[in-house]
Design a protein around this motif. Structure first.
Motif, PDB file in Angstrom:
ATOM      1  N   LEU A  67      -3.152   4.584   0.163  1.00 48.16           N
ATOM      2  CA  LEU A  67      -4.588   4.844   0.117  1.00 48.16           C
ATOM      3  C   LEU A  67      -5.194   4.422   1.444  1.00 48.16           C
ATOM      4  O   LEU A  67      -5.180   3.240   1.801  1.00 48.16           O
ATOM      5  CB  LEU A  67      -5.248   4.082  -1.035  1.00 48.16           C
ATOM      6  CG  LEU A  67      -6.779   4.152  -1.092  1.00 48.16           C
ATOM      7  CD1 LEU A  67      -7.249   5.594  -1.286  1.00 48.16           C
ATOM      8  CD2 LEU A  67      -7.320   3.263  -2.200  1.00 48.16           C
ATOM      9  N   LEU A  68      -5.712   5.402   2.182  1.00 50.21           N
ATOM     10  CA  LEU A  68      -6.412   5.144   3.435  1.00 50.21           C
ATOM     11  C   LEU A  68      -7.913   5.131   3.152  1.00 50.21           C
ATOM     12  O   LEU A  68      -8.462   6.120   2.669  1.00 50.21           O
ATOM     13  CB  LEU A  68      -6.079   6.216   4.466  1.00 50.21           C
ATOM     14  CG  LEU A  68      -6.841   6.138   5.799  1.00 50.21           C
ATOM     15  CD1 LEU A  68      -6.474   4.865   6.551  1.00 50.21           C
ATOM     16  CD2 LEU A  68      -6.564   7.377   6.653  1.00 50.21           C
ATOM     17  N   ARG A  69      -8.555   4.015   3.432  1.00 56.21           N
ATOM     18  CA  ARG A  69      -9.996   3.851   3.182  1.00 56.21           C
ATOM     19  C   ARG A  69     -10.732   3.784   4.519  1.00 56.21           C
ATOM     20  O   ARG A  69     -10.370   2.973   5.391  1.00 56.21           O
ATOM     21  CB  ARG A  69     -10.264   2.585   2.381  1.00 56.21           C
ATOM     22  CG  ARG A  69      -9.635   2.596   0.988  1.00 56.21           C
ATOM     23  CD  ARG A  69      -9.734   1.260   0.285  1.00 56.21           C
ATOM     24  NE  ARG A  69      -8.700   0.341   0.752  1.00 56.21           N
ATOM     25  CZ  ARG A  69      -8.900  -0.653   1.569  1.00 56.21           C
ATOM     26  NH1 ARG A  69     -10.112  -0.873   2.078  1.00 56.21           N
ATOM     27  NH2 ARG A  69      -7.905  -1.440   1.936  1.00 56.21           N
ATOM     28  N   THR A  70     -11.744   4.635   4.692  1.00 58.74           N
ATOM     29  CA  THR A  70     -12.499   4.632   5.947  1.00 58.74           C
ATOM     30  C   THR A  70     -13.999   4.647   5.664  1.00 58.74           C
ATOM     31  O   THR A  70     -14.460   5.261   4.691  1.00 58.74           O
ATOM     32  CB  THR A  70     -12.160   5.862   6.808  1.00 58.74           C
ATOM     33  OG1 THR A  70     -12.624   7.057   6.158  1.00 58.74           O
ATOM     34  CG2 THR A  70     -10.668   5.965   7.054  1.00 58.74           C
ATOM     35  N   ASN A  71     -14.722   3.947   6.484  1.00 62.73           N
ATOM     36  CA  ASN A  71     -16.179   4.022   6.540  1.00 62.73           C
ATOM     37  C   ASN A  71     -16.528   4.436   7.971  1.00 62.73           C
ATOM     38  O   ASN A  71     -16.661   3.597   8.866  1.00 62.73           O
ATOM     39  CB  ASN A  71     -16.806   2.672   6.192  1.00 62.73           C
ATOM     40  CG  ASN A  71     -16.521   2.272   4.757  1.00 62.73           C
ATOM     41  OD1 ASN A  71     -16.999   2.898   3.818  1.00 62.73           O
ATOM     42  ND2 ASN A  71     -15.707   1.233   4.578  1.00 62.73           N
ATOM     43  N   GLY A  94     -18.087   8.089   4.464  1.00 61.33           N
ATOM     44  CA  GLY A  94     -16.734   7.541   4.371  1.00 61.33           C
ATOM     45  C   GLY A  94     -15.788   8.567   3.792  1.00 61.33           C
ATOM     46  O   GLY A  94     -16.194   9.498   3.083  1.00 61.33           O
ATOM     47  N   LEU A  95     -14.515   8.403   4.095  1.00 62.47           N
ATOM     48  CA  LEU A  95     -13.494   9.314   3.582  1.00 62.47           C
ATOM     49  C   LEU A  95     -12.264   8.506   3.201  1.00 62.47           C
ATOM     50  O   LEU A  95     -11.697   7.788   4.021  1.00 62.47           O
ATOM     51  CB  LEU A  95     -13.116  10.355   4.642  1.00 62.47           C
ATOM     52  CG  LEU A  95     -11.958  11.289   4.278  1.00 62.47           C
ATOM     53  CD1 LEU A  95     -12.331  12.162   3.089  1.00 62.47           C
ATOM     54  CD2 LEU A  95     -11.550  12.146   5.476  1.00 62.47           C
ATOM     55  N   ASP A  96     -11.858   8.626   1.943  1.00 64.41           N
ATOM     56  CA  ASP A  96     -10.623   8.017   1.463  1.00 64.41           C
ATOM     57  C   ASP A  96      -9.580   9.114   1.282  1.00 64.41           C
ATOM     58  O   ASP A  96      -9.897  10.221   0.816  1.00 64.41           O
ATOM     59  CB  ASP A  96     -10.835   7.290   0.143  1.00 64.41           C
ATOM     60  CG  ASP A  96     -11.768   6.098   0.273  1.00 64.41           C
ATOM     61  OD1 ASP A  96     -12.063   5.701   1.411  1.00 64.41           O
ATOM     62  OD2 ASP A  96     -12.217   5.582  -0.768  1.00 64.41           O
ATOM     63  N   VAL A  97      -8.350   8.807   1.634  1.00 59.04           N
ATOM     64  CA  VAL A  97      -7.237   9.753   1.478  1.00 59.04           C
ATOM     65  C   VAL A  97      -6.133   9.065   0.683  1.00 59.04           C
ATOM     66  O   VAL A  97      -5.648   8.001   1.065  1.00 59.04           O
ATOM     67  CB  VAL A  97      -6.693  10.218   2.842  1.00 59.04           C
ATOM     68  CG1 VAL A  97      -5.546  11.208   2.637  1.00 59.04           C
ATOM     69  CG2 VAL A  97      -7.795  10.848   3.687  1.00 59.04           C
ATOM     70  N   ASN A  98      -5.768   9.687  -0.428  1.00 58.46           N
ATOM     71  CA  ASN A  98      -4.752   9.122  -1.327  1.00 58.46           C
ATOM     72  C   ASN A  98      -3.518  10.024  -1.314  1.00 58.46           C
ATOM     73  O   ASN A  98      -3.626  11.229  -1.558  1.00 58.46           O
ATOM     74  CB  ASN A  98      -5.328   9.024  -2.744  1.00 58.46           C
ATOM     75  CG  ASN A  98      -4.489   8.117  -3.637  1.00 58.46           C
ATOM     76  OD1 ASN A  98      -3.437   7.643  -3.230  1.00 58.46           O
ATOM     77  ND2 ASN A  98      -4.957   7.887  -4.833  1.00 58.46           N
ATOM     78  N   VAL A  99      -2.356   9.447  -1.038  1.00 55.62           N
ATOM     79  CA  VAL A  99      -1.100  10.198  -1.000  1.00 55.62           C
ATOM     80  C   VAL A  99      -0.102   9.532  -1.936  1.00 55.62           C
ATOM     81  O   VAL A  99       0.012   8.301  -1.962  1.00 55.62           O
ATOM     82  CB  VAL A  99      -0.519  10.242   0.427  1.00 55.62           C
ATOM     83  CG1 VAL A  99       0.759  11.065   0.458  1.00 55.62           C
ATOM     84  CG2 VAL A  99      -1.529  10.816   1.409  1.00 55.62           C
TER      85      VAL A  99
END
Length: 375
Positions: A177-181, A191-196
């Motif tokens: 899980l990549l969490r960005t603000n 913000g954009l979160d990317v879940n793989v």
């Protein structure tokens, strides 16, 4: 119906950086088979916040780093009647009507709880004052004595299935899980979160004395392959070989007990099937990707979306297959010369008793959620 058990748990912490936890739980349940007793399930977990150490290099890009790991076992009990055999009263004709009993449900005196042993390891990272974070983990989960309803022969009685324990199933993969603000302004945040996530599923073994069996018409449990995967007789070769615009099964050999029309002097077989069942594909996605953007405008408007992608699995097109079966036999692909040769081949294969051409890729992109809230 009863459950008797015990549970113990202990937590340890050292200087706000090293955390350990361990425990054990034991259960005895009336849903277990009569030959099964108390089952114990231990676990241990730990984490180490290495960034709290005085010697750890501090920087704006790397503000927090934690390593973690866990190992444990859990159990799922059967349904409260799954291990019990029950009888139903019936009337039989033997020199007149006579009272009798038949199997209503087929119990299993050796039915055990499904146990899952799993270990996982990973890390959690944060940097740039919370603007970027990454949670990563790898897992390896082994399920033993998996609870599966196996179909029974019709001669058993009213009971159509019996719960059994399969030998061993394995699931492994990673989750990130990549969490960005990315934008932090007074009246606007983005913000954009990317879940793989990935999954490798395998039914390692069925267990002693258990032969491969079907779940439904096409899904099958076979050791060494994904659980409940699709097994069918694939099409080896097919086409409009006599160029008359229609794909035919005339003069094709009998395969799987399904006979085809035989016409002396007629065209050669145009759809050739494999005589053996082959693995076509699995039912569980091998990879999943989600994009989770969020926007805040001012103090009152919040926007959230969930865009999801799945790949590496198959689905069965039952609607198409049903229309092309001998009954009702009303799909366009069997009666219209303008239908593509590929679609005609699929239609004809349904008449020949195989579903292989109807097992399709399940890959998709889907907007699962779009929400706007006012607060």
């Amino acid at each position: 119906f009863y459950t008797i058990g015990y549970v113990g748990r202990q937590q340890l912490e050292w200087k706000d950086r090293l955390f350990l936890e361990g425990g054990i739980r034991g259960d005895d349940n009336s849903a277990f088979g009569v030959n099964i007793g108390l089952r114990a399930n231990p676990f241990v977990a730990g984490s180490y916040v290495i960034s709290e150490e005085s010697w750890f290099p501090k920087s704006h890009a790397l503000q927090s780093l934690r390593f973690r790991g866990a190992l444990g076992r859990n159990a799922t009990r059967p349904g409260f009647r799954d291990a019990v055999t029950t009888l139903a009263a019936v009337t039989v004709t033997a020199g007149g009507d006579q009272p009798a009993v038949t199997a209503n449900t087929a119990g299993n005196a050796d039915l055990r709880p499904e146990t899952v042993t799993e270990w996982e390891a990973g890390f959690d990272y944060n940097g740039f004052n919370g603007a970027i974070g990454l949670d990563f983990g790898y897992y390896d989960r082994r399920t033993r004595d998996a609870l599966v309803a196996r179909r029974l022969a019709p001669t058993i009685g009213n009971a159509t299935t019996q719960f059994v324990n399969l030998g061993e199933m394995r699931n492994r993969g990673f989750e990130a899980l990549l969490r960005t603000n990315l934008v932090q302004r007074e009246n606007f945040q983005f913000g954009l979160d990317v879940n793989v996530a990935t999954l490798d599923n395998e039914l390692v073994s069925l267990g002693e004395g258990i032969q491969p069996f079907f779940l439904g018409a096409s899904q099958r449990f076979v050791g060494g392959f994904p659980a409940a995967g699709y097994w069918e007789r694939p099409i080896l070769s097919a086409g409009d070989f006599n160029n008359d615009g229609i794909v035919s099964r005339v003069n094709c050999p009998t395969v799987g007990g399904v006979s085809n029309p035989v016409v002396a002097g007629g065209p050669a077989c145009e759809v050739v099937l494999d005589t053996a069942l082959r693995f076509i594909g699995g039912i569980l996605p091998k990879a999943e990707l989600s994009f989770l953007p969020r926007v805040t405008i001012g103090k009152y408007i919040n926007i959230f979306a969930n865009l999801n992608h799945r790949r590496g699995y198959n689905v069965f097109n039952n609607t198409f297959f049903f229309r092309c079966q001998p009954n009702p036999n009303n799909c366009r692909e069997l009666h219209d010369r303008s239908a593509s040769i590929e679609d005609q081949i699929r239609g004809v294969s349904a008449l020949m008793g195989t579903r292989a051409a109807f097992v399709e890729s399940g890959e998709l992109w889907r907007l699962r959620e779009l929400a706007v809230t006012l607060t």
